[in-house]
Design a protein around this motif. Sequence first.
Motif, PDB file in Angstrom:
ATOM      1  N   GLY A   1      38.002  38.322  50.859  1.00  0.00           N
ATOM      2  CA  GLY A   1      39.195  37.554  50.470  1.00  0.00           C
ATOM      3  C   GLY A   1      39.469  36.341  51.360  1.00  0.00           C
ATOM      4  N   HIS A   2      38.752  36.210  52.458  1.00  0.00           N
ATOM      5  CA  HIS A   2      38.899  35.038  53.331  1.00  0.00           C
ATOM      6  C   HIS A   2      37.739  34.065  53.126  1.00  0.00           C
TER       7      HIS A   2
ATOM      8  N   SER B   1      42.259  47.372  39.850  1.00  0.00           N
ATOM      9  CA  SER B   1      41.422  47.147  41.028  1.00  0.00           C
ATOM     10  C   SER B   1      42.277  47.053  42.278  1.00  0.00           C
ATOM     11  N   LEU B   2      41.796  47.688  43.343  1.00  0.00           N
ATOM     12  CA  LEU B   2      42.514  47.631  44.619  1.00  0.00           C
ATOM     13  C   LEU B   2      41.818  46.686  45.605  1.00  0.00           C
ATOM     14  N   GLY B   3      41.027  45.753  45.082  1.00  0.00           N
ATOM     15  CA  GLY B   3      40.453  44.725  45.953  1.00  0.00           C
ATOM     16  C   GLY B   3      39.285  45.224  46.782  1.00  0.00           C
TER      17      GLY B   3
ATOM     18  N   VAL C   1      37.983  49.498  38.690  1.00  0.00           N
ATOM     19  CA  VAL C   1      37.005  49.295  39.762  1.00  0.00           C
ATOM     20  C   VAL C   1      37.181  50.401  40.796  1.00  0.00           C
TER      21      VAL C   1
ATOM     22  N   TRP D   1      32.141  47.366  40.944  1.00  0.00           N
ATOM     23  CA  TRP D   1      32.633  46.027  41.310  1.00  0.00           C
ATOM     24  C   TRP D   1      32.617  45.206  40.025  1.00  0.00           C
TER      25      TRP D   1
ATOM     26  N   GLN E   1      35.667  39.816  38.607  1.00  0.00           N
ATOM     27  CA  GLN E   1      37.121  39.855  38.375  1.00  0.00           C
ATOM     28  C   GLN E   1      37.699  38.643  37.655  1.00  0.00           C
TER      29      GLN E   1
ATOM     30  N   HIS F   1      46.430  45.849  43.941  1.00  0.00           N
ATOM     31  CA  HIS F   1      46.923  46.152  45.288  1.00  0.00           C
ATOM     32  C   HIS F   1      47.653  44.936  45.870  1.00  0.00           C
TER      33      HIS F   1
ATOM     34  N   GLY G   1      46.451  41.904  46.801  1.00  0.00           N
ATOM     35  CA  GLY G   1      45.766  40.950  47.676  1.00  0.00           C
ATOM     36  C   GLY G   1      46.077  39.551  47.148  1.00  0.00           C
ATOM     37  N   TRP G   2      46.170  38.583  48.047  1.00  0.00           N
ATOM     38  CA  TRP G   2      46.645  37.263  47.620  1.00  0.00           C
ATOM     39  C   TRP G   2      45.709  36.601  46.603  1.00  0.00           C
ATOM     40  N   ASN G   3      44.387  36.791  46.793  1.00  0.00           N
ATOM     41  CA  ASN G   3      43.463  36.195  45.811  1.00  0.00           C
ATOM     42  C   ASN G   3      43.659  36.811  44.433  1.00  0.00           C
ATOM     43  N   SER G   4      43.818  38.114  44.393  1.00  0.00           N
ATOM     44  CA  SER G   4      44.015  38.779  43.109  1.00  0.00           C
ATOM     45  C   SER G   4      45.271  38.259  42.421  1.00  0.00           C
TER      46      SER G   4
ATOM     47  N   PHE H   1      48.849  47.622  52.135  1.00  0.00           N
ATOM     48  CA  PHE H   1      49.123  47.295  53.542  1.00  0.00           C
ATOM     49  C   PHE H   1      49.257  45.790  53.708  1.00  0.00           C
TER      50      PHE H   1
HETATM   51  C1  UDX Z   1      42.420  41.018  51.746  1.00  0.00           C
HETATM   52  C2  UDX Z   1      43.685  41.618  52.299  1.00  0.00           C
HETATM   53  O1  UDX Z   1      43.597  43.001  52.118  1.00  0.00           O
HETATM   54  C3  UDX Z   1      44.873  41.076  51.580  1.00  0.00           C
HETATM   55  O2  UDX Z   1      46.028  41.676  52.095  1.00  0.00           O
HETATM   56  C4  UDX Z   1      44.933  39.593  51.724  1.00  0.00           C
HETATM   57  O3  UDX Z   1      45.979  39.081  50.927  1.00  0.00           O
HETATM   58  C5  UDX Z   1      43.617  38.971  51.294  1.00  0.00           C
HETATM   59  O4  UDX Z   1      42.514  39.618  51.908  1.00  0.00           O
HETATM   60  P1  UDX Z   1      41.275  41.850  49.415  1.00  0.00           P
HETATM   61  O5  UDX Z   1      41.287  43.317  49.302  1.00  0.00           O
HETATM   62  O6  UDX Z   1      39.992  41.201  49.688  1.00  0.00           O
HETATM   63  O7  UDX Z   1      42.411  41.344  50.381  1.00  0.00           O
HETATM   64  O8  UDX Z   1      41.926  41.354  48.037  1.00  0.00           O
HETATM   65  P2  UDX Z   1      42.088  39.933  47.381  1.00  0.00           P
HETATM   66  O9  UDX Z   1      42.733  38.916  48.228  1.00  0.00           O
HETATM   67  O10 UDX Z   1      42.769  40.223  46.112  1.00  0.00           O
HETATM   68  O11 UDX Z   1      40.617  39.473  47.146  1.00  0.00           O
HETATM   69  C6  UDX Z   1      39.727  40.226  46.437  1.00  0.00           C
HETATM   70  C7  UDX Z   1      38.711  39.307  45.801  1.00  0.00           C
HETATM   71  O12 UDX Z   1      37.645  40.091  45.333  1.00  0.00           O
HETATM   72  C8  UDX Z   1      39.267  38.535  44.625  1.00  0.00           C
HETATM   73  O13 UDX Z   1      38.842  37.206  44.681  1.00  0.00           O
HETATM   74  C9  UDX Z   1      38.653  39.241  43.428  1.00  0.00           C
HETATM   75  O14 UDX Z   1      38.376  38.387  42.334  1.00  0.00           O
HETATM   76  C10 UDX Z   1      37.387  39.798  43.982  1.00  0.00           C
HETATM   77  N1  UDX Z   1      36.999  41.052  43.312  1.00  0.00           N
HETATM   78  C11 UDX Z   1      37.696  42.191  43.518  1.00  0.00           C
HETATM   79  C12 UDX Z   1      35.924  41.025  42.470  1.00  0.00           C
HETATM   80  O15 UDX Z   1      35.308  39.980  42.257  1.00  0.00           O
HETATM   81  N2  UDX Z   1      35.559  42.193  41.864  1.00  0.00           N
HETATM   82  C13 UDX Z   1      36.200  43.354  42.039  1.00  0.00           C
HETATM   83  O16 UDX Z   1      35.820  44.353  41.449  1.00  0.00           O
HETATM   84  C14 UDX Z   1      37.329  43.356  42.905  1.00  0.00           C
END
Ligand code: UDX
Length: 455
Positions: free
Chosen positions: A25-26, A276-278, A305, A341, A344, A359, A361-364, A381
């Motif tokens: 996510g970063h 999905s929980l990221g 997922v 996976w 998304q 969950h 996450g900011w990207n989601s 969290f």
């Molecule tokens: C982390 C931190 O947990 C969260 O608090 C912070 O906001 C961002 O970094 P993460 O679990 O990686 O979060 O979630 P998110 O920010 O939602 O990023 C997940 C990425 O994975 C999204 O870009 C999503 O498109 C991608 N993803 C997720 C997939 O491509 N496929 C999947 O099955 C699940």
Amino acid sequence: GEEQLRDGGLHRRRVVVLFSLPFHGHLNPTLKLAALLRARGLAVTVLHTDFNAPDPARHPGLAFVPIHETPLQDTAVSPDSDILAKLLALNAAIAAPFRQALASLQDAVACAVVDGQCYAAMDAAGELGVPVLALRTDSAAALRNMLAIPRLRDAGYLPFKEEQLDEPAPGLEPLRVRDLIRVDGCDTDELCGFVTSVADAVRASVSGIVFNTFEAIEAPELAKIQRELSLPAFAVGPLHLLSQTPPPAEQSLHAPDRGCLAWLDARTPRSVLYVSLGSLACVNRAAFEEMAWGLAGSGVPFLWVVRPGMVTGGAAGEEAPPPLPDGLEEKMRGRGKIVTWAPQREVLAHDAIGAFWTHCGWNSILESICEGVPMLVQPCFADQMVNARYVTHEWGVGMEVGEVIERERVAKAVTKLMVGEDGARMRERARRLQVQASAATSLALDSLVQYILSL
Ligand code: UDX
């Protein structure tokens, strides 16, 4: 054109250096920003860890340099260690190697855009006299919350007291105390220690903050950040929309199961719940089973997922997804599809998707908003608590699953969002945010480029 600088009689290229912590996510938003800066004519070098190293072949035009970090301790990589332990371990492991790699670059560095959770990199670049911008891959509201933690502790709100949970968090409305950033199992002192390191690095080393957010959803928070930190803030998001990287070409840490797109093709519009929980959040076996029974009991088709390692409490080192509870397959009657996976962004853009259980996450959240998809929120969290509150109470594009994950409540919440009137209203508002997101312009990016050239 690329900037040239006369330095000791030699013409050296001036490059912008980017560095991200190796979380999915970063890294993704960082690489998108890198591509956008490159497209604006800047020379870009991405420093990266060996762990979760990006694939240069997917990013033509960008230069990649590994920092060869100190071997990571288990805490940095284990799915069982909490996010704070990971952040501390990563900061410790990259501090010296990052500094060394930055100092050894052949090019003159115009500025370093580094992960805003990585105080070690901000400090190291600052000490080398390189202008630093912090790249926050979370929301402006989440950064304000982080910076307020020591103040909230001194005012007696932290550690949390049961009777204060529903009080407004002073200075951070619409957040309540229960919505504040939290990491289960880590104490307030640990959290304050981390936050203080970040805040000190920002105050000592940083010339500006870059956010993957946009004005239409966070204008007040952005204005407050600029005022409180006396630093320019650039809201250059949603980066995945502006960078126009087609999803299949994206950096992904896991191979997506693209078969689920064909499965979605066979579903009617807006009929499927995506769950999905990221990339990091885990649930225990009991919560997993309640989710499963709740989803099956709702009667709603779902695409879920289940990451290897996502369900805790299995045998040590067990990576395979856990078996479904007995009798569940039968109850799902082909309505549920489980993948390890998903692609998304393509899933969220699919007609068949009606809502997203996330969950937070900011990207989601940004991806869901950009496709006009309403959400069921289950923050686990950190900033996810903050994001969930904005989704439900500020933007009105989602509702809570419930504090306790229990099958009857799950089924009720799913039905309410997918087929109820409340759900329809949230979908309507999500569509409006989608329009605003697609209208978000690259003006902020232009001013960021101007600012970088002025440093
Ligand atoms: C982390 C931190 O947990 C969260 O608090 C912070 O906001 C961002 O970094 P993460 O679990 O990686 O979060 O979630 P998110 O920010 O939602 O990023 C997940 C990425 O994975 C999204 O870009 C999503 O498109 C991608 N993803 C997720 C997939 O491509 N496929 C999947 O099955 C699940």
